[in-house]
Design an enzyme around this catalytic site. Structure first.
Site, short mmCIF file in Angstrom:
data_model
loop_
_atom_site.label_atom_id
_atom_site.label_comp_id
_atom_site.label_asym_id
_atom_site.label_seq_id
_atom_site.Cartn_x
_atom_site.Cartn_y
_atom_site.Cartn_z
N SER A 131 16.15 -22.72 -46.93
CA SER A 131 17.15 -21.87 -46.65
C SER A 131 16.80 -20.81 -45.49
O SER A 131 15.64 -20.65 -45.41
CB SER A 131 17.41 -21.09 -47.91
OG SER A 131 18.19 -19.93 -47.65
N GLU A 134 17.36 -18.10 -45.83
CA GLU A 134 17.18 -16.72 -46.53
C GLU A 134 15.67 -16.61 -46.39
O GLU A 134 15.06 -15.59 -46.71
CB GLU A 134 17.20 -16.74 -48.25
CG GLU A 134 18.78 -16.62 -48.50
CD GLU A 134 19.00 -14.90 -48.15
OE1 GLU A 134 18.42 -14.50 -48.89
OE2 GLU A 134 20.13 -14.87 -47.50
N TYR A 185 15.16 -15.04 -54.74
CA TYR A 185 15.51 -16.41 -54.36
C TYR A 185 14.71 -16.66 -53.17
O TYR A 185 14.17 -17.84 -52.95
CB TYR A 185 16.79 -16.39 -53.95
CG TYR A 185 17.53 -17.52 -53.24
CD1 TYR A 185 17.97 -18.59 -53.95
CD2 TYR A 185 17.75 -17.62 -51.94
CE1 TYR A 185 18.32 -19.84 -53.41
CE2 TYR A 185 18.23 -18.73 -51.65
CZ TYR A 185 18.65 -19.86 -52.12
OH TYR A 185 19.14 -20.96 -51.39
P1 NAP Z 1 25.30 -24.89 -55.62
O1 NAP Z 1 26.49 -25.42 -55.69
O2 NAP Z 1 24.91 -23.67 -56.60
O3 NAP Z 1 24.51 -26.12 -56.74
C1 NAP Z 1 23.23 -25.86 -57.49
C2 NAP Z 1 23.17 -27.02 -58.37
O4 NAP Z 1 21.89 -26.95 -58.65
C3 NAP Z 1 23.80 -27.54 -59.30
O5 NAP Z 1 24.20 -28.82 -59.42
C4 NAP Z 1 23.20 -26.70 -60.65
O6 NAP Z 1 23.75 -27.31 -61.66
C5 NAP Z 1 21.79 -27.18 -60.24
N1 NAP Z 1 20.57 -26.59 -61.08
C6 NAP Z 1 20.95 -24.90 -60.94
N2 NAP Z 1 19.52 -24.88 -61.86
C7 NAP Z 1 19.10 -25.89 -62.14
C8 NAP Z 1 17.99 -26.31 -63.06
N3 NAP Z 1 17.34 -25.43 -63.86
N4 NAP Z 1 17.60 -27.79 -63.27
C9 NAP Z 1 18.39 -28.78 -62.55
N5 NAP Z 1 19.55 -28.24 -61.85
C10 NAP Z 1 19.92 -27.08 -61.66
O7 NAP Z 1 24.45 -24.92 -54.53
P2 NAP Z 1 24.76 -25.67 -52.97
O8 NAP Z 1 25.35 -24.62 -52.17
O9 NAP Z 1 25.07 -26.94 -53.07
O10 NAP Z 1 23.36 -25.49 -52.51
C11 NAP Z 1 22.17 -26.61 -52.53
C12 NAP Z 1 20.97 -26.41 -52.36
O11 NAP Z 1 20.77 -25.92 -51.21
C13 NAP Z 1 20.31 -25.29 -53.29
O12 NAP Z 1 19.07 -25.48 -53.47
C14 NAP Z 1 20.69 -24.11 -52.26
O13 NAP Z 1 19.57 -23.20 -52.71
C15 NAP Z 1 20.35 -24.56 -50.92
N6 NAP Z 1 20.84 -24.06 -49.85
C16 NAP Z 1 22.18 -23.84 -49.93
C17 NAP Z 1 22.88 -23.26 -48.76
C18 NAP Z 1 24.30 -23.01 -48.71
O14 NAP Z 1 24.76 -22.29 -47.92
N7 NAP Z 1 25.05 -23.65 -49.50
C19 NAP Z 1 22.20 -22.86 -47.69
C20 NAP Z 1 20.78 -23.07 -47.94
C21 NAP Z 1 20.09 -23.88 -48.78
P3 NAP Z 1 25.06 -26.77 -62.42
O15 NAP Z 1 26.22 -27.40 -61.81
O16 NAP Z 1 24.76 -27.40 -63.69
O17 NAP Z 1 25.09 -25.21 -62.52
N1 GDD Z 2 28.22 -12.96 -53.44
C1 GDD Z 2 28.93 -12.05 -52.70
N2 GDD Z 2 29.90 -11.27 -53.40
N3 GDD Z 2 28.33 -11.56 -51.58
C2 GDD Z 2 29.05 -10.33 -51.19
C3 GDD Z 2 29.99 -9.68 -51.82
C4 GDD Z 2 30.34 -10.31 -52.90
O1 GDD Z 2 31.18 -9.62 -53.62
N4 GDD Z 2 30.10 -8.70 -50.84
C5 GDD Z 2 29.42 -8.64 -49.85
N5 GDD Z 2 28.66 -9.80 -49.78
C6 GDD Z 2 27.53 -10.19 -48.78
C7 GDD Z 2 26.22 -10.40 -49.39
O2 GDD Z 2 25.71 -8.84 -49.63
C8 GDD Z 2 25.73 -11.21 -48.30
O3 GDD Z 2 25.23 -10.38 -47.11
C9 GDD Z 2 26.97 -11.93 -47.64
O4 GDD Z 2 28.12 -11.36 -48.47
C10 GDD Z 2 26.68 -13.41 -47.95
O5 GDD Z 2 26.50 -13.56 -49.51
P1 GDD Z 2 26.61 -14.82 -50.31
O6 GDD Z 2 27.80 -15.61 -49.80
O7 GDD Z 2 26.35 -14.46 -51.85
O8 GDD Z 2 25.55 -15.70 -49.69
P2 GDD Z 2 23.84 -15.57 -49.23
O9 GDD Z 2 23.90 -15.76 -47.91
O10 GDD Z 2 23.44 -14.46 -49.86
O11 GDD Z 2 23.20 -17.03 -49.84
C11 GDD Z 2 23.79 -18.16 -49.56
O12 GDD Z 2 23.44 -18.73 -48.41
C12 GDD Z 2 21.98 -18.92 -48.33
C13 GDD Z 2 21.65 -19.47 -46.94
O13 GDD Z 2 21.34 -18.67 -46.16
C14 GDD Z 2 23.69 -19.04 -50.74
O14 GDD Z 2 24.13 -20.22 -50.65
C15 GDD Z 2 22.15 -19.41 -50.67
O15 GDD Z 2 21.66 -20.33 -51.84
C16 GDD Z 2 21.53 -20.13 -49.53
O16 GDD Z 2 20.22 -20.41 -49.47
#
Ligand code: NAP
Ligand code: GDD
Length: 337
Positions: free
Chosen positions: A130, A132, A154
């Site tokens: 990520s 992050e 995280y």
């Molecule tokens: P998501 O929608 O939150 O999906 C997370 C998945 O992980 C769900 O299927 C969840 O199952 C499963 N999970 C959670 N805890 C688990 C556990 N203890 N054992 C097995 N499975 C578990 O996340 P996403 O947005 O698809 O992201 C996919 C991956 O990419 C994650 O690893 C995330 O950290 C990473 N990532 C995401 C982003 C982004 O912007 N979306 C960016 C960078 C990296 P349930 O459905 O049962 O909750």
């Molecule tokens: N969730 C959330 N809720 N975020 C908020 C809010 C709120 O009400 N208000 C402001 N934010 C700001 C957060 O503080 C953060 O700076 C930004 O919006 C994005 O927050 P999220 O959408 O929760 O995503 P993230 O960037 O923290 O994390 C996501 O992206 C990562 C990749 O950079 C997740 O998908 C992570 O799993 C992923 O790794």
């Protein structure tokens, strides 16, 4: 027929990746958690193909915290590709559950790598790393050589998983690759992430169901892409001739405030009349700025992001308006992190 094992199959990326793998003729095995509520809504539409026939998609109960379960499944499935997308993926929640987040996101990755190694499987491994990892960065664009400085449980758990993947590659010659993905969104995005929270709330305001939207830090900037575009890259990373680490990003950055402006003005509303700042949504430490440089992936994997910011925002707004119209009683929004 190639077999893939996907953790996190019920999540946003898991559903797009499964769709892609099935379309490419894979047999897909997914890890699902037992839940008291239905958690398969995103993959349910994939059970049958366009002709109404059952597709080779198999779900297995398990958890990234359970080594025995992962060993048994990997032994039985013997996949050629393993995609580790499962994670406690919410950054703010990770401050409240640091130990659990570390167990699942960091040790869970080691459990999978160790199972593949000990079972001597001939499987390629993908780790969902990520942006992050960059956290408190001063680089204007982050690429594969930018130093990491995670800012949350995280982030530090994902940092360990990143290095575990690199180390298993270097120590044991395993095909283990990291995709360092920047934020990617879609109509399937979890409702607790800021983009989806905004588009659901806008749909509810337009329908007269809500009067305000409570948010935290509006100044944070993110490089937001489309999940459908990015999951294609997840697959390409494992098809590359050698294991490596790749940044996947659009190269454009926007603040939460700009997302609000784009979404609300699209529907002719002034966001400032509806948004209230609520300290409950602030984090103990923030990642202020992310903007990725995916030149390496574009060069080696032959890819350019297709969906741009404005199109992404509009796609999500339109989808939430449509969803609310189709199931007005089902959409009861709960307090989100
Ligand atoms: P998501 O929608 O939150 O999906 C997370 C998945 O992980 C769900 O299927 C969840 O199952 C499963 N999970 C959670 N805890 C688990 C556990 N203890 N054992 C097995 N499975 C578990 O996340 P996403 O947005 O698809 O992201 C996919 C991956 O990419 C994650 O690893 C995330 O950290 C990473 N990532 C995401 C982003 C982004 O912007 N979306 C960016 C960078 C990296 P349930 O459905 O049962 O909750
Ligand atoms: N969730 C959330 N809720 N975020 C908020 C809010 C709120 O009400 N208000 C402001 N934010 C700001 C957060 O503080 C953060 O700076 C930004 O919006 C994005 O927050 P999220 O959408 O929760 O995503 P993230 O960037 O923290 O994390 C996501 O992206 C990562 C990749 O950079 C997740 O998908 C992570 O799993 C992923 O790794």
């Amino acid at each position: 027929m190639k077999r893939a094992f996907v953790t996190g199959i019920t999540g946003q990326d898991g559903s797009y990746l499964t769709e892609l793998l099935l379309a490419k003729g894979y047999e897909v095995h997914g890890l699902v958690r037992r839940s008291s509520t239905f958690n398969r809504g995103r993959i349910e539409p994939l059970y049958l193909n366009a002709k109404g026939e059952k597709v080779p998609l198999y779900l297995h109960y398990g958890d990234l915290s359970d080594s025995g379960n992962l060993f048994a499944l990997l032994r039985k499935i013997d996949p050629q590709e393993v995609y580790n997308l499962g994670a406690q993926s919410h950054v703010k929640v990770s401050f409240e559950t640091p130990e659990y987040t570390s167990d699942v996101n960091a040790i869970g990755t080691v459990r999978l790598l160790e199972a593949i190694r000990q079972l001597d499987l001939d499987a390629r491994f993908y780790q969902a790393s990520s942006s992050e990892l960059y956290g408190k960065t001063s680089a204007l664009k982050q690429d594969e050589s930018t130093p990491f400085h995670p800012r949350s449980p995280y982030g530090f758990a994902k940092l360990m998983a990143y290095w575990a993947t690199v180390n298993y590659r270097e120590s044991y010659g395993m095909f283990a690759s990291n995709g360092i993905l920047f934020n990617h969104e879609s109509p399937r995005r979890g409702e607790g992430f800021v983009t989806r929270k905004i588009t659901i709330s806008l749909a509810r305001i337009l329908a007269g169901l809500d009067k305000e939207l409570r948010l935290g830090n509006l100044d944070a900037k993110r490089d937001w892409g489309f999940a459908g575009d990015f999951t294609e890259l997840i697959w390409r990373i494992l098809q590359h001739k050698e294991a490596d680490d790749f940044v996947i990003a659009t190269g454009e950055t926007h603040s939460v405030r700009e997302f609000l402006q784009e979404a609300f003005s699209y529907k002719g509303l002034d966001w400032q009349k509806y948004v209230k700042i609520d300290p409950a949504y602030m984090r103990p430490a923030e990642v202020d700025y992310l903007c990725g440089d995916s030149a390496k992936a574009q060069r080696l994997l032959g890819w350019t992001p297709k969906v741009k910011f404005k199109e992404l925002v509009r796609m999500m707004v339109d989808a939430d308006i449509k969803e609310l119209q189709s199931k007005p009683m089902a959409r009861q929004i709960s307090p989100n992190p």
